[in-house]
Design an enzyme around this catalytic site. Structure first.
Site, PDB file in Angstrom:
ATOM      1  N   ASP A 266      -2.647   5.350   2.872  1.00 16.93           N
ATOM      2  CA  ASP A 266      -3.637   4.406   3.602  1.00 16.93           C
ATOM      3  C   ASP A 266      -3.414   3.848   4.950  1.00 16.93           C
ATOM      4  OD1 ASP A 266      -5.048   3.890   1.343  1.00 16.93           O
ATOM      5  OD2 ASP A 266      -3.996   2.276   0.539  1.00 16.93           O
TER       6      ASP A 266
ATOM      7  N   SER B 181      -3.082  10.764  -6.981  1.00 16.55           N
ATOM      8  CA  SER B 181      -3.815   9.713  -6.844  1.00 16.55           C
ATOM      9  C   SER B 181      -3.460   8.652  -7.861  1.00 16.55           C
ATOM     10  CB  SER B 181      -5.461   9.800  -6.974  1.00 16.55           C
ATOM     11  OG  SER B 181      -5.784   8.587  -7.225  1.00 16.55           O
TER      12      SER B 181
ATOM     13  N   ARG C 190      -3.558  -5.527  -9.513  1.00 15.91           N
ATOM     14  CA  ARG C 190      -2.881  -5.240 -10.788  1.00 15.91           C
ATOM     15  C   ARG C 190      -2.441  -6.742 -11.589  1.00 15.91           C
ATOM     16  NH1 ARG C 190      -2.528  -0.868  -7.590  1.00 15.91           N
ATOM     17  NH2 ARG C 190      -2.471   1.263  -8.596  1.00 15.91           N
TER      18      ARG C 190
ATOM     19  N   ARG D 123     -18.487   6.711  -3.104  1.00 15.58           N
ATOM     20  CA  ARG D 123     -17.283   7.248  -3.223  1.00 15.58           C
ATOM     21  C   ARG D 123     -17.264   8.160  -4.794  1.00 15.58           C
ATOM     22  NH1 ARG D 123     -12.650   3.277  -1.551  1.00 15.58           N
ATOM     23  NH2 ARG D 123     -11.510   4.870  -1.636  1.00 15.58           N
TER      24      ARG D 123
ATOM     25  N   GLY E 241     -12.665   0.440  -4.223  1.00 14.47           N
ATOM     26  CA  GLY E 241     -12.454   1.598  -4.880  1.00 14.47           C
ATOM     27  C   GLY E 241     -11.349   1.330  -6.141  1.00 14.47           C
TER      28      GLY E 241
ATOM     29  N   LYS F 238      -2.224  -5.327  -1.659  1.00 18.01           N
ATOM     30  CA  LYS F 238      -3.521  -5.689  -2.082  1.00 18.01           C
ATOM     31  C   LYS F 238      -3.300  -4.723  -3.617  1.00 18.01           C
ATOM     32  CE  LYS F 238      -6.932  -2.759   0.070  1.00 18.01           C
ATOM     33  NZ  LYS F 238      -7.509  -1.972  -0.884  1.00 18.01           N
TER      34      LYS F 238
HETATM   35  C1  S3P Z   1      -4.431   2.333  -4.592  1.00 13.12           C
HETATM   36  C2  S3P Z   1      -4.061   3.784  -4.372  1.00 13.12           C
HETATM   37  C3  S3P Z   1      -4.521   4.763  -3.345  1.00 13.12           C
HETATM   38  C4  S3P Z   1      -4.973   3.735  -2.060  1.00 13.12           C
HETATM   39  C5  S3P Z   1      -5.784   2.496  -2.513  1.00 13.12           C
HETATM   40  C6  S3P Z   1      -5.007   1.774  -3.434  1.00 13.12           C
HETATM   41  C7  S3P Z   1      -4.002   1.778  -5.627  1.00 13.12           C
HETATM   42  O1  S3P Z   1      -5.769   5.451  -3.562  1.00 13.12           O
HETATM   43  O2  S3P Z   1      -5.578   4.739  -1.005  1.00 13.12           O
HETATM   44  O3  S3P Z   1      -5.941   1.812  -1.078  1.00 13.12           O
HETATM   45  O4  S3P Z   1      -3.990   0.468  -5.560  1.00 13.12           O
HETATM   46  O5  S3P Z   1      -3.670   2.504  -6.719  1.00 13.12           O
HETATM   47  P1  S3P Z   1      -5.542   6.825  -4.239  1.00 13.12           P
HETATM   48  O6  S3P Z   1      -4.716   6.750  -5.551  1.00 13.12           O
HETATM   49  O7  S3P Z   1      -6.854   7.255  -4.909  1.00 13.12           O
HETATM   50  O8  S3P Z   1      -5.226   7.579  -3.335  1.00 13.12           O
END
Ligand code: S3P
Length: 760
Positions: free
Chosen positions: A643, A495, A354, A450, A422, A349
């Site tokens: 995750d 993050s 990206r 969120r 998100g 994902k």
């Molecule tokens: C992700 C980063 C993670 C992850 C999300 C995907 C990404 O979130 O939980 O499912 O693709 O950068 P955080 O970076 O906020 O922890």
């Protein structure tokens, strides 16, 4: 206040409502006002004595008059629901009876002409004329079809003019809200344009198609063979011709404009067919296909899957736009079983998101293989289409992106809808902070809760103008045309999304942008930027880039998602005699925490055939069932398995002894509060546990079946499905539509592997 028994009733909104024209719309209005206690008395005006008698007999109005001026006497609100073409005559007839301060509103499907008629007819009362249009109806007509619930959960559009007293608009809004409707507001002309495009044109086309076929000599023959497509497309040609005649005449200008645009579209289609131009044909149809799913999801503020299963409730008499969210699958998983086989899980994902973002900003054509056709990644894809990027596919994981360069995105016509995702919202906030145009980002109910300030704040420090909604949540609004300056940011939390947002903002900033992370997080942004030829300097925990470079298109391969593989890693570990191979899974060291944690618990997982796939390491994962033991999860592994904790919690429930997780407060702001929602599900199965602010202690052992609420969180749903392999009774998991955000086809693949899962 009126006191009625134990209930405290508030004052009715109006003293006396007069409803002029007592058909389905007017009758339902009166019935809804009555049922919801919105008026002390309700009177009707109608030319037909029989209709008035019926209304009184049905108990929806108290009295009635054929003299419209008499009917409105003493009313503090008048609702006119006569045909739009009669509006001028009707308003002139009732005007002599209007009291001072009375509010007049209507339910007509066309607004521009109604506003003109009201201006001419109402004199001083025009200041309190609030034009309106309830988007509701049904096939039946007449007062006998009146339905007090007709407007509940439906939209009503109010179109006040500059002359309309805002206090009057507010009261009409309160009235409709009191009937359970959702009220929108727009200018009358815009209303007519929108309705011409979304309702009047489709009705015209349906009438026209049926008429064209009916004129042919062998029409009886044709209609005999007319099956699903014809029936679906022409259902609305059964609508009332008199009413539609009126609407087409009253909304002539906007309808002709919509018809003109449609003719251009038909010409393009005709040309593509004539020239056997497959690219053009596929382009039109794939755009239409995804756009439809997207609009439905956006309107319902829900997932694509849910939007697809939404059923339209027909409204042949006004407009067909009434959607009711219906099915949301439940997983019912029978206990026991084992997992076997070679199971290819969908594409990663994070990388899929990206690939679209960077492919769109690149110069040249990017070919992506292995793209995740899940709703989250599709939301990103649609956002870039909305910003003018031509993207073909996805077909079987293949996507072709015609990059527009760093400065080639166009202003979208409306807010970009990110669904449940998100990652889309946070990364796009960074990427869009330095564009020349304004954008708004919205999402579904879960995403709307969120936190977004975590990305808005550092980007503001770079010079971006960004606002977030209540408590820093969506919608995110970005003001274009700002010049950004590179800066250094020490991430306050581990993050990857925040890191990526700042780096993507940095592409548009003057000078160097650098980010230092408190613990390693996934580095797909840095790696993929490198793959597109954009230099990212990495030094320990810091990544840096300079703005103003360029991305060069190329080929990209997205490996299978370790986060999706995690459910099978856990399932095969906990179910005796299981053996599963998961081919071509991404094992980027910033993502493999789940393998390390499960191995510490005693899992038997082997990495075979390790290789490089376009700058990302991949392997085939081979898992055999093994007895697990509880552990204290090393905090350093938390961001590397962020995750996968819902699945790891299920492993912990099957392990011997206690598993303790701390330092994982981030789990509380994922698609759901994953600590609490998992704890509630574990409680439902009888698994002992103790919740901490930043983690949980889970005591493994035998557990039963039960009912689990996933709260629309895909990973919670899939984790509890795997728990059934060891439960002593069936597990029912509610609210599973969002599984499609990351793992379309989960139920089929899991069933194929041996899970006794039924989708209800
Ligand atoms: C992700 C980063 C993670 C992850 C999300 C995907 C990404 O979130 O939980 O499912 O693709 O950068 P955080 O970076 O906020 O922890």
């Amino acid at each position: 206040m009126q006191i009625n028994g134990n209930a405290v009733m508030s004052e009715p909104l109006f003293n006396r409502i007069a409803v002029i024209g007592l058909g389905l719309i007017g009758g339902s209005f009166a019935a809804a006002a009555r049922e919801n206690g919105l008026a002390r008395s309700i009177v009707a005006g109608s030319r037909s004595a029989r209709t008035l008698e019926q209304g009184i007999a049905l108990g929806i109005v108290d009295s009635g008059s054929q003299d419209l001026a008499e009917a409105v006497a003493g009313a503090d609100l008048v609702f006119v629901s006569t045909p739009v073409s009669a509006m001028g005559t009707v308003l002139s007839a009732l005007k002599p009876g209007l009291s001072n301060g009375v509010i007049v509103t209507d339910g007509g499907s066309v607004k521009g002409n109604v506003v003109n008629a009201a201006r001419d007819a109402l004199g001083a009362h025009y200041a309190r004329f609030v034009p309106g249009h309830p988007i509701a109806g049904k096939e039946k007509s007449g007062v006998s079809a009146a339905d007090a619930k007709l407007y509940r959960d439906h939209r009503v559009i109010l179109t006040p003019t500059d002359a309309t007293d805002p206090a009057a608009t507010a009261r009409v809004r309160a009235l409709w809200t009191g009937m359970g409707a959702e009220v929108l507001q727009m200018a009358p002309d815009y209303h007519d344009q929108v309705l011409a495009e979304t309702s009047h044109l489709p009705h015209l086309l349906a009438f026209s198609l049926v008429d064209t076929l009916a004129r042919q000599g062998d029409s009886t023959e044709i209609f005999r063979y007319a099956a699903g497509g014809f029936r679906d497309f022409t259902r609305i040609a059964s609508s009332d011709p008199v009413m539609w005649h009126d609407i087409f005449r009253e909304n002539k200008a906007a309808l002709l404009q919509a018809l003109g645009q449609f003719s251009d579209g038909i010409d393009r289609f005709r040309q593509a067919v004539e020239n056997e131009d497959s690219d053009a044909l596929m382009g039109i149809m794939t755009r239409a296909n995804t756009a439809r799913a997207h609009f439905l999801a956006m309107n319902g503020r829900t997932s694509y899957t849910r939007a697809h299963s939404v059923q339209s409730v027909g409204d042949d008499t006004t407009m067909t736009d009434n959607t009711h969210a219906t099915t949301n699958p439940t997983f019912v998983v029978a206990p026991g079983g084992q997992l076997q086989g070679r199971l290819r899980v969908p594409g990663d994902k994070s990388m899929s998101h990206r690939s679209i973002m960077l492919g769109s900003l690149a110069e040249g054509v990017t070919q992506v293989e292995g793209f995740l056709e899940g709703e989250d990644a599709l939301a990103t894809l649609q956002a870039f289409r909305d910003m003018g990027v031509v993207i073909e596919g996805p077909h079987n994981g293949q996507v072709t992106i015609h990059g527009v360069g760093l400065h080639g995105l166009k202003a979208p016509e409306k807010a970009l809808y990110m669904g449940n995702s998100g990652t889309s919202m946070r990364l796009l906030t960074g990427l869009l902070a330095g564009q020349s145009f304004d954008v708004e980002l919205t999402g579904d109910a879960s995403l709307s809760k969120r936190p977004m300030e975590r990305v808005a704040k550092p980007l503001r420090e770079m010079g971006a103008q960004i606002t977030t909604g209540t408590d820093g949540r969506p919608p995110v609004r970005i003001r274009g045309g700002q010049s950004l300056k590179g800066f250094h940011y020490d991430l306050p939390m581990a993050s990857a999304q925040v890191k990526s947002a700042v780096l993507l903002g940095g592409l548009y900033a003057d000078g160097e942008t650098s980010v230092t992370e408190p613990a390693p997080t996934r580095d797909h942004t840095e790696r993929m930027l490198g793959g597109f030829g954009y230099e990212v300097r990495r030094d320990g925990a810091t990544s840096a880039l300079s703005g103003g470079g360029k991305l060069t298109a190329g080929k990209l391969e997205v490996p299978a998602d370790i986060s999706s593989a995690a459910f099978f890693l856990v399932g095969a570990s906990i179910a005796a005699n299981s053996e599963v191979t998961l081919p071509h899974v991404g094992i980027n060291p910033t993502r493999t925490g789940v393998i390390d944690i499960l191995k510490l618990m005693g899992a038997d997982i082997r990495l075979e055939n390790q290789r490089d796939a376009g700058g990302e390491p991949v392997a085939d994962l081979v898992v055999n069932a093994a007895p697990l033991k509880g552990i204290e999860i090393p905090e350093a592994l938390v961001p590397l398995a962020i995750d996968e904790f819902p699945a790891i919690f299920i492993a912990a429930a099957c392990a011997q002894g206690d598993t303790i997780l701390r330092g994982a407060e981030e789990l509380r702001v994922k698609e759901s509060d994953r600590i609490q929602v998992m704890a509630d599900g574990l409680a439902a199965l009888g698994v002992s546990h103790q919740v901490f602010d930043d983690g949980i202690r889970i005591t493994g052992g035998e557990f039963g079946g039960g009912e689990v609420q996933s709260h629309g969180d895909h990973r919670i749903a899939m984790s509890f499905a795997m728990a059934a392999l060891r439960a002593t009774g069936p597990i029912t998991i509610h609210d599973c539509a969002n599984v499609a955000t990351s793992f379309p086809g989960f139920a089929q693949l899991a069933t194929h592997a041996g899970l006794k899962l039924e989708v209800k």
